[in-house]
Design an enzyme around this catalytic site. Structure first.
Site, PDB file in Angstrom:
ATOM      1  CB  CYS B  93      -0.897   0.010   1.231  1.00  0.00           C
ATOM      2  SG  CYS B  93      -1.894   1.483   1.371  1.00  0.00           S
ATOM      3  CG  LEU B  94       4.393   3.699  -1.747  1.00  0.00           C
ATOM      4  CD1 LEU B  94       4.591   4.396  -0.414  1.00  0.00           C
ATOM      5  CD2 LEU B  94       5.727   3.151  -2.243  1.00  0.00           C
TER       6      LEU B  94
END
Lengths: 487, 200
Positions: B93-94
């Site tokens: 999750c970036l």
């Protein structure tokens, strides 16, 4: 009604118009503007085609530009930032911190254009002395003339710009808020650059569509016609829960966009539609019809059983009440659909009658009858929504009498229209149909006027809903397209 | 055309990464997996002063046809205990791999951003809710667990005899080792609760 209209006109909602110096003030233009339509109760509006919407947008930009004198492309971004509220833009432009205004709207201050832009990371340009530059997207070294960029100074080659914009427009559906392709740069791409850099006409068309769509959705005084496949929008002078008719014939409420729903108010209709859509009625059905355990261990508890039965009876009664109104609502909706088919058969009948020595004008009563039948069905349908929420009092009894009267007259009219018309009974039928539709029409008026009077005099009490009457006023507002968040 | 740009870009980037200072410091690496530049293998060294120090983390990098206008698809192949990385699938999750991607970003910036993410987790925007909860509730437990995972899967230093013993207790009962590790890590190495979860 009159007094209410007066006050509404006084507070002409600015939306994207500046109310003070508005040229086409509604009271003066009646009849002057060929596009202007008028509903029966003095609610001026006009229907705009997609081209006219674009023109309207261009005019709005021009109008602001005459005053602020900045590039039109910048004006459009600013206007969009203020949801096309010119007054607000002007106010901020002249009273506030302009530097901050431009930063918020994500454009470069056009007055600083030639001087060095401060506070902005200077793009590290891979420029060589030989007049060539490297595009930071495709890493190709190209002559300077083939690279281009926005005012922020980030430059990429034309091919990469085109690909980048195409991806944003076609895949992500972004129109108004495409940022520069550089990492961390939030300066927006103006529409002139998009049109210059994008080559494919399909992409251009989609872009224009996205732009107009956001223009209409941002603008409180504009609303797309909700009918499927219709590309028109309706423009009004002030927002109100009034009927407007599109060129496609669809009649809808300007405030909420639902089909025209007099006499029920927008917020109740919304509540009703939600109620019908939810499965909440399923659980009510379960509560009303499934057995409640009346035994506690092995001892029958008289008191508890009584309470449980009482609760069940209550939910059963509530459900039955809902079903009563819902069935009638649905029946009229269903009939209304059939009546639309009736137009076709009536047209046939009218042609046949004209061959039997009747003039065109003499047979028009049939079409008129179907028109009125449809109007009555539509009104009746929504009276059941109104009645469902209505708490019983003297006026509500009167309302229900009106409703009953209109309903039976409407059914009679429907019946007459289904009868076979022969040359023998023609005169008789024509008389009957005409009498009936006139009666229906007058009863419909009486019913609506009674409800409207009740709104003015505060006769109506509602039950079962917490939504506030003016909650609807906020509904059409769509949030400003959010910037992607940074975490 | 897009396809052309993608391949061209990756070739250039590939050279850029190989030449970069980070390679010299053994911090990041990229390798080709196939000849057409659509899939690559990335490697990141665990950043110093983190539980990942000393570990070597392998990434799968898939380059879409629309690259660089769309971000590359990146996930961890090496198992890792981190709030923003799924302990099961390695999904990351970036923001820059999603809506904050910019066409002017490169594989190098992606790998460096991932390295920065390893050093500074964002538990409020988690990919793995269990890890994030532990990170917020019990930092020390999180640190020990992440260090243990680094030692086990990424070749990091030091073991944890207590953790090893607990895992053995579960494997003796017929539970697969990785599964046992996930269960114990998720329950703060409470053997009883992990057992309960595995056998319920």
């Amino acid at each position: 009604m009159d007094s209410e209209d007066e006050t509404l006109y006084d507070e002409v909602d600015s939306g994207n118009e500046s109310s003070g110096d508005e040229v086409d003030f509604p009271m003066e233009v009646e009849g002057n503007n060929p596009r202007e339509r008028q509903s029966e109760d003095d609610y001026p509006f006009e229907v705009l085609s997609t081209e006219e919407i674009v023109q309207h947008m261009v005019d709005s930009i021009k109008e602001v530009n005459m005053v602020v004198e900045i590039p039109a492309t910048t004006t459009r971004i600013l206007l969009n930032h203020f949801r096309w509220d010119k007054e607000k833009l002007m106010e901020r432009f002249y009273d506030g911190d302009q530097e901050q205004l431009f930063a918020e709207a994500r454009v470069i201050n056009p007055f600083n254009r030639n001087s060095q832009v401060i506070n902005r990371p200077k793009p590290n340009r891979r420029q060589s002395t030989s007049g060539t530059e490297e595009c930071e997207i495709c890493f190709t070294v190209l002559p300077n003339s083939l690279l281009t960029g926005l005012e922020c100074g980030h430059r990429f080659c034309m091919g990469c710009w085109c690909e980048y914009l195409t991806t944003k427009i076609m895949e992500e559906g972004v129109g108004q808020t495409i940022a520069c392709a550089a990492h961390g740069c939030d300066i927006l791409v103006d529409d002139a650059s998009v049109m210059r850099l994008v080559k494919d006409s399909k992409v251009k068309l989609k872009y224009q569509h996205l732009i107009t769509n956001s223009f209409v959705e941002c603008n409180r005084l504009l609303r797309w016609c909700p009918s499927p496949d219709c590309n028109n929008a309706v423009r009004v002078h002030y927002v109100d829960a009034r009927a407007v008719q599109c060129k496609c014939q669809h009649v809808f409420c300007f405030q909420c966009g639902e089909s025209w729903h007099d006499p029920v108010k927008c917020h109740l209709l919304r509540h009703w539609i939600k109620k019908c859509d939810d499965d909440s009625e399923t659980s009510n059905w379960i509560a009303a019809n499934t057995k409640v355990s009346q035994y506690n261990c092995n001892r029958y508890d008289e008191e508890e059983a009584k309470v449980a039965r009482g609760a069940q009876e209550k939910s059963r009664a509530a459900l039955q009440r809902y079903l009563f109104y819902c069935n009638r609502y649905m029946n009229h909706m269903q009939s209304l659909k059939f009546e639309h088919k009736l137009y076709a058969s009536v047209k046939e009948k009218m042609e046949e009658m004209q061959q039997h020595n009747m003039s065109w004008i003499e047979v028009q009563f049939l079409k008129k009858a179907v028109d009125i039948l449809c109007q009555c069905r539509q009104t009746l349908m929504y009276t059941y929504v109104f009645a469902y929420y209505l708490r019983k009092n003297n006026q509500s009894v009167l309302f229900e009498d009106n409703q009953k009267d209109l309903e039976s007259a409407t059914e009679k009219l429907s019946e007459y229209l289904e009868r076979e018309i022969t040359s023998e009974n023609l005169a008789d039928i024509k008389q009957k149909v005409q009498d009936k539709y006139r009666y229906c029409e007058s009863r419909r008026k009486v019913l609506l006027e009674h409800v409207h009077e009740g709104y003015e005099k505060d006769w109506w009490d509602y039950n079962e809903t917490d939504s506030k009457p003016n909650a609807m006023a906020r509904l059409p507002v769509i949030e400003h397209p959010a910037r992607p968040n940074n975490n | 055309m897009a396809n052309n740009i993608a391949a061209q870009r990756i070739q250039r980037e590939f050279k850029e990464v190989i030449k970069s200072d980070e390679v010299a410091k053994c911090a990041i690496r990229v390798e080709l997996v196939n000849d057409n530049y659509t899939e690559l293998k990335g490697e990141i060294a665990g950043p110093p002063d983190t539980p990942y120090e000393g570990g070597n983390f392998v990434l799968e990098i898939k380059v879409p046809e629309t690259y660089p206008f769309n971000p590359p698809k990146v996930r961890f192949i090496t198992k890792i205990w981190h709030p923003n990385i799924s302990s099961v699938t390695g999904a990351i999750c970036l923001d820059i791999l999603r809506d904050q991607w910019a066409a002017a970003m490169t594989l190098r910036t992606v790998l460096l951003s991932l390295q920065a993410l390893m050093a500074a987790a964002e538990p409020d925007d988690p990919q793995d809710a269990v890890v994030a909860k532990q990170y917020k509730d019990d930092q020390e437990m999180f640190r020990l667990t992440a260090k243990h995972w680094t030692a086990k899967y990424a070749g990091g230093p030091g073991g944890n005899p207590d953790f090893e013993m607990k895992i053995r207790r579960l494997t003796d009962m017929g539970v697969e080792e990785d599964q046992a590790r996930v269960a114990l890590s998720s329950y703060n190495w409470d053997l009883e609760r992990a057992t309960e979860q595995l056998f319920s």
